[in-house]
Write an enzyme that holds these catalytic residues in place. Structure first.
Site, short mmCIF file in Angstrom:
data_model
loop_
_atom_site.label_atom_id
_atom_site.label_comp_id
_atom_site.label_asym_id
_atom_site.label_seq_id
_atom_site.Cartn_x
_atom_site.Cartn_y
_atom_site.Cartn_z
N HIS A 1 -62.66 30.64 -96.61
CA HIS A 1 -63.56 31.48 -97.41
C HIS A 1 -62.99 32.89 -97.57
O HIS A 1 -62.13 33.34 -96.80
CB HIS A 1 -64.95 31.54 -96.78
CG HIS A 1 -64.96 32.15 -95.41
ND1 HIS A 1 -64.86 33.50 -95.19
CD2 HIS A 1 -65.04 31.57 -94.19
CE1 HIS A 1 -64.89 33.74 -93.90
NE2 HIS A 1 -65.00 32.57 -93.27
N GLU B 1 -68.03 26.40 -88.94
CA GLU B 1 -67.15 27.16 -88.05
C GLU B 1 -67.50 26.89 -86.59
O GLU B 1 -68.60 26.42 -86.26
CB GLU B 1 -67.27 28.66 -88.36
CG GLU B 1 -66.41 29.58 -87.52
CD GLU B 1 -64.90 29.33 -87.59
OE1 GLU B 1 -64.45 28.22 -87.25
OE2 GLU B 1 -64.16 30.25 -87.97
#
Length: 193
Positions: free
Chosen positions: A6, A77
């Site tokens: 990202h 994550e």
């Protein structure tokens, strides 16, 4: 598998561990995500997956692949537990030799748990019925762990792989051997020191 970390967030720029905290992209993170679009505009993907966290989903959308996006929870994550929002330097005041790759996170995930998630992600990707490339939008540590697992080094092998925001990496094959075809490749808008 094409891996996309990202774009930049406030905590990513400060070096704060950002696991489950659902931070938005900064304007520069959105610019990094948009810079992926020209690169991806002529690329066909059999499937596109994103972590459920908004920073990964927004990167996928701004890259031009949002219409194909499917959520994949195993791409989330690393759960940093008590170390969420804290920098490595701060953690090392208490634990001088700490590394997420060797020590894990109290009240969060350990490397073996992240490896199991990486293995689940790989198994899912290998069973996609349509042949072709697959795009994955996710996070620094989870993508590094995924690559380490892909290469047979285990999730902890991700410690050897630096990964910047808004970058492109490709995991592939040479005959039957899993390979690293490209790693941490910047777009034109990215720059590294």
């Amino acid at each position: 598998m094409w891996l996309f970390r990202h774009g930049a967030t406030e905590w990513a720029l400060r070096g704060q561990h950002t696991g489950v905290t659902d931070l938005p992209l900064l304007p520069e993170g959105e610019a990094e995500a948009r810079a992926l679009a020209p690169i991806l505009s002529n690329q066909h993907f059999a499937a596109v997956f994103s972590s459920p966290l908004q920073r990964a989903r927004r990167t996928c959308v701004l890259s031009g692949l949002g219409e194909q996006m499917q959520i994949c929870k195993t791409l989330t994550e690393w759960n940093y537990g008590d170390y969420e929002g804290i920098t490595t330097a701060e953690i090392r005041h208490q634990e001088p030799t700490w590394s997420v790759w060797t020590h894990g996170c109290p009240n969060g995930e350990q490397v073996d748990q992240v490896q199991r998630r990486s293995e689940q992600t790989i198994d899912t990707m290998l069973t996609i019925p349509e042949p072709g490339d697959i795009a994955l939008f996710a996070h620094g540590h989870s993508l590094r762990a995924l690559a380490g697992t892909w290469l047979g080094l285990g999730a902890a092998g991700g410690r050897l792989l630096q990964l910047g925001t808004g970058t492109i990496s490709i995991l592939g094959w040479e005959r039957e051997i899993r390979t690293l075809a490209r790693w941490n490749a910047p777009t034109q808008s990215n720059s590294y020191d």
